[in-house]
Enzyme design. Structure first.
Site, short mmCIF file in Angstrom:
data_model
loop_
_atom_site.label_atom_id
_atom_site.label_comp_id
_atom_site.label_asym_id
_atom_site.label_seq_id
_atom_site.Cartn_x
_atom_site.Cartn_y
_atom_site.Cartn_z
N HIS A 226 -62.44 13.16 6.79
CA HIS A 226 -63.72 13.52 7.41
C HIS A 226 -63.73 15.13 7.66
O HIS A 226 -62.41 16.07 6.77
CB HIS A 226 -64.08 13.22 8.48
N ALA A 227 -65.15 15.91 7.57
CA ALA A 227 -65.23 17.68 7.52
C ALA A 227 -66.16 17.82 8.49
O ALA A 227 -66.88 16.61 8.35
CB ALA A 227 -64.74 17.76 6.10
#
Lengths: 575, 575
Positions: free
Chosen positions: B485-486
């Site tokens: 994720h980011a």
């Protein structure tokens, strides 16, 4: 202003009568259905009995005015009831159709084909032949046409009852066995063929007069052909899409019922009956592996528990079962039905290579007629094909063949009946407040209760045996459960007593948890399987966290029993 | 021969029309209901629209003959449809009643009492007062009696819609919060009071002429009093017994519906309406903690997905919604309804000590009228209390208040809407055959797809950010799942892309299992909660072994989506 209740529709008096008649039919049918189930008989038996009690046989004889008010022969209440009965039987046929698994039929191949062919042909020829030779003995109306009558009797003899058979196989824990799959497949082919035959027969009767007949026949064949190929493929493709893009299971539920109602309307319009459309729609949709277990179950629960009782109770309303009961006719029908079917299936099964015992078992299993036969008989009655006397005889035959199928199969195959833990317990076998604080005391306390339940055994003896066994190795099985047990030559039937301890008693379980539920298991000396079966039942039942929790919190023995009744998708409803 | 379909009941032509009309109503209502749900609007909106399309507004205008055949104004088809509609609305009221939890109302005590008192009184006085002062503006028929009309308008303004409110609270994840419980309790008291008031009003109208009125009034009060005390106690005592000694959940299902139908018949006979009996029966039974979640759910699923759509579609059939649409009247009704309810509840909530924002939220929540108001309006139309113009205005008001309640509450309380994982995904976000064999490749492959979906971001950037995050600490969360994720300042809305790997990719999970399902989560920089929420959703969804298995086996993105749709007992149906 259209569509207000004041004009054209149901007025308050009719609405009161309609709601009350539905409530009475449903309530009594469910009640007697449950009673039948308690005695391990098909629920349909109790449901039809409810209708007989509420119908011309009994209630109308006692109070003709009340009967005419609640179940009038015509007018809005009657039409409203009819509407529910028709939709009920259509929905019931959807469920029957959903159970037909065409792909498993293909897999069974030769044996299933043999059994279903002889199992259909022999009773059909026997029934139709006898009906042609001696129509009077089979209760034909002298003014009726002999050929359609004979064809109907043949079809009536060759039909079978998929749901009853499935239920028996579940009871014997054989549904997924080779023999079970074979029987199911043969029964599916059998049903599909029988209903198609009957549809064509109805088509010839309704369509008499040239063009109408051809339209109906061609329409029927086209409909079934398309539904089971293109329709089946379409349903299989649509289901994941519907499931992915609509609420669940509501979207699928609405889809299944809409399609079934559309198909019903179509076949009714064709001149065969609405139920064929529903059945075929069920077959087409039910085959898809995309139809989830939970969706099937929701449909199944609601239809078998609400709509099926309504329909079967309405059967009892149709005729006077006492006045139209003709013992010789009942016996003739019963003998033809049993002999034709059992022999037919036996021969097919033997030829296909099954053992003799298994072949007889297949025969008796397939001879169960159940709900399907009753639906068929009702349509024949409506179509004027059969007299009331023959209708009653066929209904009785359907019930009797369903009653004997289970015990006969069990006897021939010598398989134990599967029960649930709740069925093995009654309130007297449950001690909610064990006083004991040690294993020794707990065994003594449970043994004391067991002693009061088993007349021929004294408490000391039970206590001693169980305690001896316990000393060899502790019976704490973890998760707060313990299962002290003993085998005793004196007892004939396995017995359980369960005690609940508020604080828990240390049974030396591997997980270190004190036992809060302690099951005392007493089994006959020579019975190897009962003890293992009971252990399995206890493990399976308390595998559900909700059940476990509710059992620990139950405030009475009845609540404790209620906690154990958790369905795993299989309905005990034997239609 | 009584009860055959040939005589007195439904003939084949009527049966065809009835089955087809049911199929069309159900099918279109479900379809448009689903469309409404997709836009997070109440399903009832789509269901009523289906009826409007099939009714005098549209279908009848296009093809009067087909309309008259499918939905005739009188005759057997009409009566059959009426029977289904009446039973449907009764069953719907059972479900509404089951949701009323009297014991939780007691626990809420003072605040709930305040909110429900002012929340009922102020709109009632406002509505009834204005109806007395300017009956013409509110669309009263000049020949009607002004007092019953004013009383009805008052009651119509004071009613609320428990199921809509419950649904909004579930969406906002507030159902079990203090504020949620308060709103639910106040709405329950509100509904109980509103329906009682309307029952008494109907009683006075129907029982006009001395004795009849007294019988109806006393009967109504006695019935409600007894049902909610002795009846409630009896239901609570019977349920464990029924559950312990009958099939499950069939026994309980039959019991609930039988009691509801009996109560409906009784209140219909009393001269109030069948639905009151069903509602009160639902309240009496639903209060018992012995009614299991699964039983409630089966009842709920079938009734909200099958019977509710039928009923709401029938609303559209009643009147011509275009011809009877009177904009000034609609606006007047809407303003009175919203102002009365919001101000009334706000005042009660503020006095009881809630914050202003919360108090406004309570007001807007309680102002949702939904299905309950529509049922009320339909009864009033049947009873001749309102004109078609006012009927249409009330239906529109019910829908509009339901539509604004959710967004207003969300805005005031600033709570995120709960979604399911399936709702956050579409086919384009699913990659069933990841080619990647390493973490680096997997992230690149998922980022490439994310790049095509997010116009303002390039693939390189996504890829780089996610890979940087991954290097800090691996995102394998075990059980074959990984969640790289980011957070990105450039995006406004969270995005997921999911990839499935046939062989699995080693994401260094603690359980050592290679990840077969890899979720790329991209969330806005300043949004703290979305990421956690998505992680929670993934964990919850794949907690179900069936879902997990089906997701791994899905043969198309649609099947994958379908696999994720598993209900946990909460229906998205917003009635």
């Amino acid at each position: 202003m259209i569509w207000t209740l004041a004009a054209g529709g149901l007025d308050p008096a009719a609405m009161t009568a309609l709601l009350l008649s539905l409530a009475v039919l449903l309530g009594l049918a469910r009640l007697l259905g449950e009673v039948a189930t308690r005695f391990r008989q098909p629920a349909v038996l109790g449901e039809i009995l409810a209708g007989i009690l509420l119908g011309p046989t009994f209630f109308a004889a006692i109070s003709p005015e009340a009967y005419a008010w609640l179940f009038p022969a015509e007018g809005p209440v009657r039409i409203g009831l009819d509407a529910f009965v028709v939709v009920s039987v259509c929905l019931l046929m959807v469920v029957a159709g959903l159970e037909v698994d065409l792909s498993s039929v293909w897999r069974q191949g030769k044996v299933a084909a043999f059994v279903s062919t002889t199992g259909v042909l022999i009773p059909f020829v026997l029934g139709a032949g006898l009906a042609l030779l001696m129509p009077r003995a089979l209760g034909m109306d002298p003014s009726a046409a002999p050929v359609p009558f004979a064809l109907f009797v043949g079809i009536a003899m060759s039909i079978t009852a998929l749901p009853v058979i499935a239920r028996i196989l579940i009871d014997l824990n054989m549904l997924k066995s080779d023999l079970g799959m074979l029987i199911m497949s043969a029964a599916m082919v059998n049903d599909l063929g029988g209903w198609m035959g009957f549809a064509l027969l109805l088509a010839t009767i309704h369509g008499q007069g040239g063009d109408g007949l051809i339209v109906t026949l061609v329409g029927t064949l086209l409909f079934v052909g398309l539904a089971l190929t293109a329709g089946r493929w379409l349903a299989h493709r649509s289901l994941p899409y519907i499931q992915a893009h609509s609420s669940w299971p509501g979207g699928v539920l609405g889809f299944v019922l809409t399609i079934a109602l559309l198909a019903s309307a179509f076949t009714e319009w064709l001149g065969i009956h609405a139920i064929f459309g529903a059945f075929i729609a069920g077959v087409a949709i039910g085959d898809s592996r995309h139809l989830r277990e939970r969706t099937r179950e929701t449909i199944h629960q609601f239809i078998t528990n609400i709509f099926a009782p309504l329909f079967f109770a309405s059967i009892g309303l149709r005729v006077n079962f006492v006045a139209s009961f003709d013992l010789p006719l009942v016996l003739i029908v019963l003998v033809i039905a049993v002999v034709g079917k059992v022999v037919g299936c036996y021969l097919g099964a033997v030829w296909a290579g099954l053992s003799r015992k298994e072949s007889w078992a297949v025969g008796f299993g397939m001879s169960a007629r159940g709900a399907m036969e009753i639906i068929l008989a009702q349509l024949a009655l409506d179509a004027g094909l059969v007299t009331e006397r023959l209708f009653v005889a066929i209904v009785v035959m359907a019930l009797v063949t369903s009653l004997i199928a289970g015990p006969m199969m069990q006897k021939l195959l010598q398989r134990p009946i599967q029960r649930s833990l709740a069925e093995l317990l009654s309130e007297k076998q449950i001690l909610l407040n064990l006083q004991a604080t040690t294993v020794r005391q707990a065994i003594a306390e449970l043994a004391a209760r067991a002693g009061t339940l088993l007349a021929n055994l004294d408490v000391e003896r039970i206590d001693r045996e169980v305690w001896q066994r316990e000393q060899i190795m502790s019976t704490g099985i973890g998760r707060g459960l313990a299962v002290p047990h003993a085998r005793l030559p004196e007892i004939k039937k396995s017995t359980i007593v369960v005690g609940r301890s508020e604080r828990g008693i240390d049974f030396d379980a591997t997980d270190g948890k004190p036992a809060r539920l302690i099951f005392l298991l007493l089994t006959p000396q020579d019975d190897q399987t009962s003890q293992i079966e009971m252990l399995r039942l206890i493990a399976v039942t308390f595998d559900s966290a909700e059940t476990h929790q509710r059992a620990l919190e139950a405030q009475s023995a009845t609540e404790f029993l209620a906690a154990l009744r958790v369905g795993h998708g299989e309905s005990p409803h034997q239609v």
